[in-house]
Design an enzyme around this catalytic site. Structure first.
Site, PDB file in Angstrom:
ATOM      1  N   GLY A 194     -25.443   3.489 -27.404  1.00 49.22           N
ATOM      2  CA  GLY A 194     -26.466   2.817 -26.620  1.00 49.22           C
ATOM      3  C   GLY A 194     -26.640   1.384 -27.101  1.00 49.22           C
ATOM      4  O   GLY A 194     -25.879   0.485 -26.733  1.00 49.22           O
ATOM      5  N   GLY A 195     -27.600   1.173 -27.973  1.00 50.60           N
ATOM      6  CA  GLY A 195     -27.968  -0.174 -28.425  1.00 50.60           C
ATOM      7  C   GLY A 195     -26.803  -1.058 -28.843  1.00 50.60           C
ATOM      8  O   GLY A 195     -26.710  -2.219 -28.424  1.00 50.60           O
ATOM      9  N   SER A 251     -27.511   6.236 -32.576  1.00 50.27           N
ATOM     10  CA  SER A 251     -27.552   5.111 -33.508  1.00 50.27           C
ATOM     11  C   SER A 251     -26.210   4.842 -34.205  1.00 50.27           C
ATOM     12  O   SER A 251     -26.178   4.526 -35.394  1.00 50.27           O
ATOM     13  CB  SER A 251     -28.675   5.312 -34.527  1.00 50.27           C
ATOM     14  OG  SER A 251     -29.920   5.389 -33.858  1.00 50.27           O
ATOM     15  N   GLY A 259     -31.522   5.839 -30.300  1.00 51.47           N
ATOM     16  CA  GLY A 259     -32.365   4.650 -30.235  1.00 51.47           C
ATOM     17  C   GLY A 259     -33.393   4.562 -31.352  1.00 51.47           C
ATOM     18  O   GLY A 259     -34.311   3.755 -31.295  1.00 51.47           O
ATOM     19  N   ASN A 278     -23.099   3.010 -23.240  1.00 55.35           N
ATOM     20  CA  ASN A 278     -24.102   3.257 -22.195  1.00 55.35           C
ATOM     21  C   ASN A 278     -25.148   2.141 -22.259  1.00 55.35           C
ATOM     22  O   ASN A 278     -25.920   2.073 -23.210  1.00 55.35           O
ATOM     23  CB  ASN A 278     -24.736   4.634 -22.476  1.00 55.35           C
ATOM     24  CG  ASN A 278     -25.957   4.909 -21.614  1.00 55.35           C
ATOM     25  OD1 ASN A 278     -26.179   4.253 -20.595  1.00 55.35           O
ATOM     26  ND2 ASN A 278     -26.753   5.884 -22.030  1.00 55.35           N
ATOM     27  N   TRP A 279     -25.142   1.296 -21.237  1.00 57.45           N
ATOM     28  CA  TRP A 279     -26.073   0.153 -21.258  1.00 57.45           C
ATOM     29  C   TRP A 279     -27.502   0.560 -20.900  1.00 57.45           C
ATOM     30  O   TRP A 279     -28.420  -0.259 -21.022  1.00 57.45           O
ATOM     31  CB  TRP A 279     -25.644  -0.915 -20.245  1.00 57.45           C
ATOM     32  CG  TRP A 279     -24.280  -1.492 -20.458  1.00 57.45           C
ATOM     33  CD1 TRP A 279     -23.352  -1.145 -21.422  1.00 57.45           C
ATOM     34  CD2 TRP A 279     -23.657  -2.507 -19.672  1.00 57.45           C
ATOM     35  NE1 TRP A 279     -22.211  -1.881 -21.266  1.00 57.45           N
ATOM     36  CE2 TRP A 279     -22.371  -2.727 -20.206  1.00 57.45           C
ATOM     37  CE3 TRP A 279     -24.067  -3.247 -18.560  1.00 57.45           C
ATOM     38  CZ2 TRP A 279     -21.492  -3.673 -19.664  1.00 57.45           C
ATOM     39  CZ3 TRP A 279     -23.202  -4.183 -18.020  1.00 57.45           C
ATOM     40  CH2 TRP A 279     -21.925  -4.385 -18.581  1.00 57.45           C
ATOM     41  N   LYS A 280     -27.677   1.762 -20.374  1.00 55.37           N
ATOM     42  CA  LYS A 280     -28.993   2.203 -19.878  1.00 55.37           C
ATOM     43  C   LYS A 280     -29.514   1.177 -18.855  1.00 55.37           C
ATOM     44  O   LYS A 280     -28.724   0.612 -18.107  1.00 55.37           O
ATOM     45  CB  LYS A 280     -29.975   2.411 -21.031  1.00 55.37           C
ATOM     46  CG  LYS A 280     -29.362   3.266 -22.130  1.00 55.37           C
ATOM     47  CD  LYS A 280     -30.330   3.715 -23.158  1.00 55.37           C
ATOM     48  CE  LYS A 280     -29.571   4.483 -24.229  1.00 55.37           C
ATOM     49  NZ  LYS A 280     -30.433   5.124 -25.193  1.00 55.37           N
ATOM     50  N   GLU A 309     -32.240  11.272 -21.981  1.00 55.43           N
ATOM     51  CA  GLU A 309     -33.311  10.559 -21.264  1.00 55.43           C
ATOM     52  C   GLU A 309     -33.470  11.108 -19.847  1.00 55.43           C
ATOM     53  O   GLU A 309     -34.580  11.164 -19.317  1.00 55.43           O
ATOM     54  CB  GLU A 309     -33.019   9.049 -21.260  1.00 55.43           C
ATOM     55  CG  GLU A 309     -33.236   8.459 -22.649  1.00 55.43           C
ATOM     56  CD  GLU A 309     -32.386   7.245 -22.984  1.00 55.43           C
ATOM     57  OE1 GLU A 309     -31.823   6.617 -22.061  1.00 55.43           O
ATOM     58  OE2 GLU A 309     -32.265   6.937 -24.184  1.00 55.43           O
ATOM     59  N   GLU A 341     -25.476  14.507 -28.902  1.00 53.92           N
ATOM     60  CA  GLU A 341     -26.438  13.443 -29.182  1.00 53.92           C
ATOM     61  C   GLU A 341     -27.764  14.053 -29.614  1.00 53.92           C
ATOM     62  O   GLU A 341     -28.584  14.429 -28.749  1.00 53.92           O
ATOM     63  CB  GLU A 341     -26.661  12.604 -27.920  1.00 53.92           C
ATOM     64  CG  GLU A 341     -25.417  11.918 -27.414  1.00 53.92           C
ATOM     65  CD  GLU A 341     -25.767  10.645 -26.675  1.00 53.92           C
ATOM     66  OE1 GLU A 341     -25.311   9.580 -27.106  1.00 53.92           O
ATOM     67  OE2 GLU A 341     -26.531  10.693 -25.691  1.00 53.92           O
ATOM     68  N   HIS A 363     -27.685  13.104 -19.923  1.00 53.30           N
ATOM     69  CA  HIS A 363     -28.192  12.312 -21.053  1.00 53.30           C
ATOM     70  C   HIS A 363     -29.619  12.783 -21.371  1.00 53.30           C
ATOM     71  O   HIS A 363     -30.377  13.136 -20.465  1.00 53.30           O
ATOM     72  CB  HIS A 363     -28.180  10.823 -20.692  1.00 53.30           C
ATOM     73  CG  HIS A 363     -28.451   9.950 -21.876  1.00 53.30           C
ATOM     74  ND1 HIS A 363     -29.732   9.723 -22.332  1.00 53.30           N
ATOM     75  CD2 HIS A 363     -27.621   9.288 -22.723  1.00 53.30           C
ATOM     76  CE1 HIS A 363     -29.672   8.942 -23.406  1.00 53.30           C
ATOM     77  NE2 HIS A 363     -28.397   8.668 -23.668  1.00 53.30           N
TER      78      HIS A 363
END
Ligand code: PEP
Length: 255
Positions: A237-238, A216, A176, A9-11, A100, A170, A98
């Site tokens: 993510g990251g 993470s 993150g 997921n690049w966000k 967020e 998650e 998600h």
């Protein structure tokens, strides 16, 4: 054997040029260096999906996805993107719920259930996220929170539709933050989710559903997480923003 799925997921990161460079590198590295059977999903911002999907044509087991979709089919919803638009751009998967989106855009379970329906109606495969905040874990409410997220978001589905769902556990405190849930903590929740599914549907259905861990995940911790019996992949993510780290996580999925 249930499917193993690694999704990145690049966000809200990467312009078009940067995004296509990432997909070009990672898709080739995965093709050349990975001989397992996990499915890989690249999840860029909406406006890159069409180009990313075209780039992935001909790559076995590599797909694109979206980070969200509207709960409406079409109409006067300025700024929204429908499931049918996403499908027409070549995507196969959509992340729904998600943390967020839940936290910053007030997306609640009932609304997410409608988004799940919109995806399924348009032949898109939802990746449904659940997970507790730090406060909820510390007050030992995490099982209860996850149970409501799963029941209210998914349990209206019939068996055929439910089998199209991937679940991503998650824990919000691990997203993150560099803080990963221990393998034992993640495995405990994944097993709990499988028990919930078994009690609403059946053991057979529970055993078919892919449950990813997210929070993470890095090349250094992926293999240990993937070795747990109920962890079937990752939502990343990251570490999905660089071709080397994303590929190395895919390579950690050996079975
Ligand atoms: C995520 O956004 O779903 C996620 C797990 O992010 P990160 O890997 O950066 O923790």
């Amino acid at each position: 054997m249930r499917k193993k799925i690694i999704a990145g997921n690049w966000k809200m990161n990467k312009n078009l040029e940067e995004g296509l460079a990432l997909v070009s590198e990672a898709s080739n590295m995965i093709k050349d260096e990975y001989n397992g059977n996990a499915l890989v999903v690249f999840i860029p911002p909406f406006i890159h999906i069409n180009a990313v999907s075209k780039m992935l044509e001909g790559y076995e087991n590599q797909f694109s996805g979206a980070q969200n979709c509207s709960n409406h089919q079409s109409g006067a919803y300025t700024g929204e993107i429908s499931a049918s638009m996403i499908k027409s751009c070549g995507a196969n998967y959509v992340i729904i719920g998600h943390s967020e989106r839940r936290q910053y855009f007030n997306e609640h379970n009932q609304w997410l259930a409608q988004k799940i329906d919109a995806c399924l109606k348009n032949n898109l495969l939802p990746i449904y996220c659940c997970g507790e905040t730090l406060e909820e874990r510390e007050s030992e409410q995490h099982f209860q929170v996850i149970e409501s997220q799963i029941k209210e978001g998914l349990f209206h589905l019939n068996v055929n539709d439910f089998l199209k769902i991937t679940i991503a556990y998650e824990p919000v405190w691990a997203i993150g933050t560099g803080k990963t849930a221990s393998t034992a903590q993640a495995q405990e929740v994944h097993a709990f989710i499988r028990t919930l599914i078994a009690s609403h549907y059946s053991n057979e259905i529970a055993n078919e559903i892919t449950i990813q861990y997210g929070g993470s995940v890095k090349p250094e911790n992926a293999a240990e997480l993937f070795a747990a019996p109920d962890i079937d992949g990752a939502l990343i993510g990251g570490a999905a923003l660089q071709s080397r780290s994303f590929t190395d996580i895919v390579k950690a999925m050996t079975h």
